[in-house]
Each structure stands twice: as C-alpha cells, then as structure tokens.
Write an enzyme that holds these catalytic residues in place. Sequence first.
Site, short mmCIF file in Angstrom:
data_model
loop_
_atom_site.label_atom_id
_atom_site.label_comp_id
_atom_site.label_asym_id
_atom_site.label_seq_id
_atom_site.Cartn_x
_atom_site.Cartn_y
_atom_site.Cartn_z
N LYS A 14 -4.06 9.19 -9.50
CA LYS A 14 -3.91 7.94 -10.25
C LYS A 14 -4.99 7.83 -11.34
O LYS A 14 -5.97 8.58 -11.31
CB LYS A 14 -3.97 6.76 -9.27
CG LYS A 14 -2.82 6.80 -8.23
CD LYS A 14 -2.91 5.61 -7.27
CE LYS A 14 -1.79 5.65 -6.24
NZ LYS A 14 -1.86 4.49 -5.31
N TYR A 52 7.76 2.45 -8.56
CA TYR A 52 7.30 1.56 -7.48
C TYR A 52 8.31 0.45 -7.18
O TYR A 52 7.92 -0.64 -6.74
CB TYR A 52 5.94 0.96 -7.84
CG TYR A 52 4.77 1.88 -7.52
CD1 TYR A 52 4.57 2.36 -6.23
CD2 TYR A 52 3.85 2.26 -8.50
CE1 TYR A 52 3.51 3.20 -5.92
CE2 TYR A 52 2.78 3.10 -8.19
CZ TYR A 52 2.61 3.55 -6.90
OH TYR A 52 1.55 4.36 -6.58
N ARG A 88 -0.54 12.98 3.36
CA ARG A 88 -0.91 11.58 3.60
C ARG A 88 -2.10 11.47 4.56
O ARG A 88 -2.91 10.56 4.44
CB ARG A 88 0.30 10.78 4.12
CG ARG A 88 1.23 10.39 2.97
CD ARG A 88 2.40 9.56 3.40
NE ARG A 88 2.07 8.21 3.82
CZ ARG A 88 2.00 7.16 3.01
NH1 ARG A 88 2.19 7.29 1.70
NH2 ARG A 88 1.74 5.96 3.48
N ASN A 120 -6.96 3.43 -5.34
CA ASN A 120 -7.23 4.37 -4.26
C ASN A 120 -7.01 5.84 -4.62
O ASN A 120 -6.72 6.67 -3.75
CB ASN A 120 -6.42 3.97 -3.02
CG ASN A 120 -4.93 3.86 -3.34
OD1 ASN A 120 -4.51 4.22 -4.42
ND2 ASN A 120 -4.16 3.37 -2.38
N HIS A 123 -1.71 9.17 -4.62
CA HIS A 123 -0.48 8.74 -3.96
C HIS A 123 0.14 9.91 -3.22
O HIS A 123 -0.02 11.07 -3.63
CB HIS A 123 0.50 8.24 -5.03
CG HIS A 123 1.93 8.22 -4.57
ND1 HIS A 123 2.47 7.15 -3.91
CD2 HIS A 123 2.92 9.14 -4.66
CE1 HIS A 123 3.74 7.42 -3.61
NE2 HIS A 123 4.03 8.62 -4.06
N GLU A 134 10.92 10.99 -5.69
CA GLU A 134 9.73 11.00 -6.55
C GLU A 134 9.58 12.32 -7.30
O GLU A 134 9.11 12.35 -8.43
CB GLU A 134 8.50 10.70 -5.69
CG GLU A 134 8.53 9.26 -5.15
CD GLU A 134 7.44 8.97 -4.13
OE1 GLU A 134 6.61 9.87 -3.84
OE2 GLU A 134 7.41 7.84 -3.62
P1 ATP Z 1 0.92 5.21 -2.16
O1 ATP Z 1 2.36 4.76 -2.18
O2 ATP Z 1 0.21 5.00 -3.47
O3 ATP Z 1 0.75 6.60 -1.63
P2 ATP Z 1 0.55 3.85 0.33
O4 ATP Z 1 1.88 4.41 0.69
O5 ATP Z 1 -0.61 4.14 1.23
O6 ATP Z 1 0.13 4.27 -1.14
P3 ATP Z 1 1.90 1.40 -0.35
O7 ATP Z 1 2.08 0.29 0.61
O8 ATP Z 1 3.06 2.26 -0.71
O9 ATP Z 1 0.65 2.29 0.16
O10 ATP Z 1 1.30 0.75 -1.68
C1 ATP Z 1 1.38 1.41 -2.93
C2 ATP Z 1 0.13 1.14 -3.71
O11 ATP Z 1 0.05 -0.24 -4.05
C3 ATP Z 1 -1.16 1.44 -2.94
O12 ATP Z 1 -1.54 2.78 -3.02
C4 ATP Z 1 -2.14 0.53 -3.61
O13 ATP Z 1 -2.61 1.14 -4.84
C5 ATP Z 1 -1.30 -0.68 -3.97
N1 ATP Z 1 -1.36 -1.71 -2.92
C6 ATP Z 1 -0.80 -1.65 -1.70
N2 ATP Z 1 -1.05 -2.77 -0.99
C7 ATP Z 1 -1.78 -3.57 -1.79
C8 ATP Z 1 -2.35 -4.85 -1.64
N3 ATP Z 1 -2.20 -5.58 -0.54
N4 ATP Z 1 -3.07 -5.34 -2.69
C9 ATP Z 1 -3.22 -4.64 -3.83
N5 ATP Z 1 -2.70 -3.42 -4.04
C10 ATP Z 1 -1.99 -2.87 -3.03
MG MG Z 2 3.61 4.23 -0.58
#
Ligand code: ATP
Ligand code: MG
Length: 199
Positions: A14, A52, A88, A120, A123, A134
């Site tokens: 990211k 997303y 992951r 973070n 992804h 994706e």
């Molecule tokens: P990713 O999809 O990026 O691999 P993930 O699967 O661990 O991450 P998801 O729940 O899919 O988490 O959320 C996608 C992204 O949205 C997260 O990586 C984070 O950057 C953001 N995000 C998720 N939850 C929150 C939250 N509560 N507040 C702010 N940003 C969030």
């Molecule tokens: Mg995710």
Amino acid sequence: MATDKIQRTLAMVKPDAINRSAEIEKIILDEGFTIVERRRVRLTRAEAAEFYNEHRGKPFYESLLEYITSGEVLALILAGEEAITHWRRILGPTRVSQARQEAPDSIRARFGDHANDSHNAAHGSDSPTSAQREIKFFFPDLTLEPVLTGEGAKEYLSHAVSPTLVRALTELCKVRPDDPIVWLADWLLVNNPNKSSGD
Ligand code: ATP
Ligand code: MG
C-alpha cells in the site's frame, strides 16, 4: 515441495509502504513464494472503490479509499504452497497496533504506520474467490493456466525438465565447481534444448 496445495494470491504493497517494497519483496522471496507478476500503479478513486467494494458503506470506507489512492501501490501475484493463508499469516493482524503487540515480526508490525492504525502497509486476498477476483482486477490480460498438481505435474516435469536436469547434474558432479548454483544456471543457459545456441 508438495505440489498439491499450490495457490496464487494477490499481495499489494500500500502507499504508506511503497518506498519499502524492496524489503517486503525480499521477505516474500525468503518465505519461499514465487513472484509471478508485478505491477506498480496509482489507483483512481473508481478503481479503488471497485477493489474494496466489499467494504462499501462501512464507517472506514471513505478513509480507506483516500488512503489507497494517496500514492502508488505495488500489486504482486504470489504463488506457493497454501499461498493465501501463508501470506496473510506473515502480514499479521489488520490493525498496526495489534500487529506490533501480537506479531512483532509481521509485515504490518514492521512496515505499518505507527501513527495510523489502519495504514497497515500491505494487503492479502482472504480466500480463493477473492484471490481470483483481485488477480483479474490488477492483471486483466493475464491468462494463467491452472497450477499443475499431482500426476499432471509429474508428467510435465518428467518430459519438460528432468532429462536436461539429469544431464546437468551428472556434469555438475563431474566438475564439482566452487559455486554449483551459478555453474548450473550457466550450464542450463548454454544447453537449453529449447533454444539453439546464439539466441
Ligand atoms: P486487507 O484486505 O487490506 O488485506 P484485512 O483483510 O486484514 O486487510 P479488511 O477488513 O479487509 O482487513 O479491511 C481492509 C482494509 O481497510 C484494512 O487493511 C485497513 O487498511 C482498513 N480498515 C479495516 N478496518 C478498519 C477500521 N475499523 N478503521 C479504519 N480502517 C480499517
Ligand atoms: Mg481484506
């Protein structure tokens, strides 16, 4: 390596970590993944919204789009045994603070933004269905054959590489060079049966 659980997944570095993508790619390779394809791109808002889509309507959706479009991202197709869960696992928990606490060696702990819990660093696809979607999103023109497994893999290797490798390894044992890997690479280039010399 067993060939029956080889998967592909979509990894994305990211914007907050794009300047450290070389370090992240090194970890990826050290973990045993193959990087099948890579593409650096700045997503438009519409593209980020498509990527997303599952989060549309959630409270963090707008800030997520802003974050992911704030600079370039690096999309990578990774292949490896159980690649989806493996990637992951080394990413660590979603929130940077939690990653730092619970998995200090994880990518999100090491490369995530300490000042912003949701920035973070990277992804990873969360299921085979997401991985397929994706990968198609970032690499629409790529047609990937299904990964060969089991008998199919054995058969392919037995005619495509084994005869050449057996010759190479026999020679290698005769010569016993100082750096056998470089010697092997050179030998394969010179003796590649699919290329006439001078190509
Ligand atoms: P990713 O999809 O990026 O691999 P993930 O699967 O661990 O991450 P998801 O729940 O899919 O988490 O959320 C996608 C992204 O949205 C997260 O990586 C984070 O950057 C953001 N995000 C998720 N939850 C929150 C939250 N509560 N507040 C702010 N940003 C969030
Ligand atoms: Mg995710």
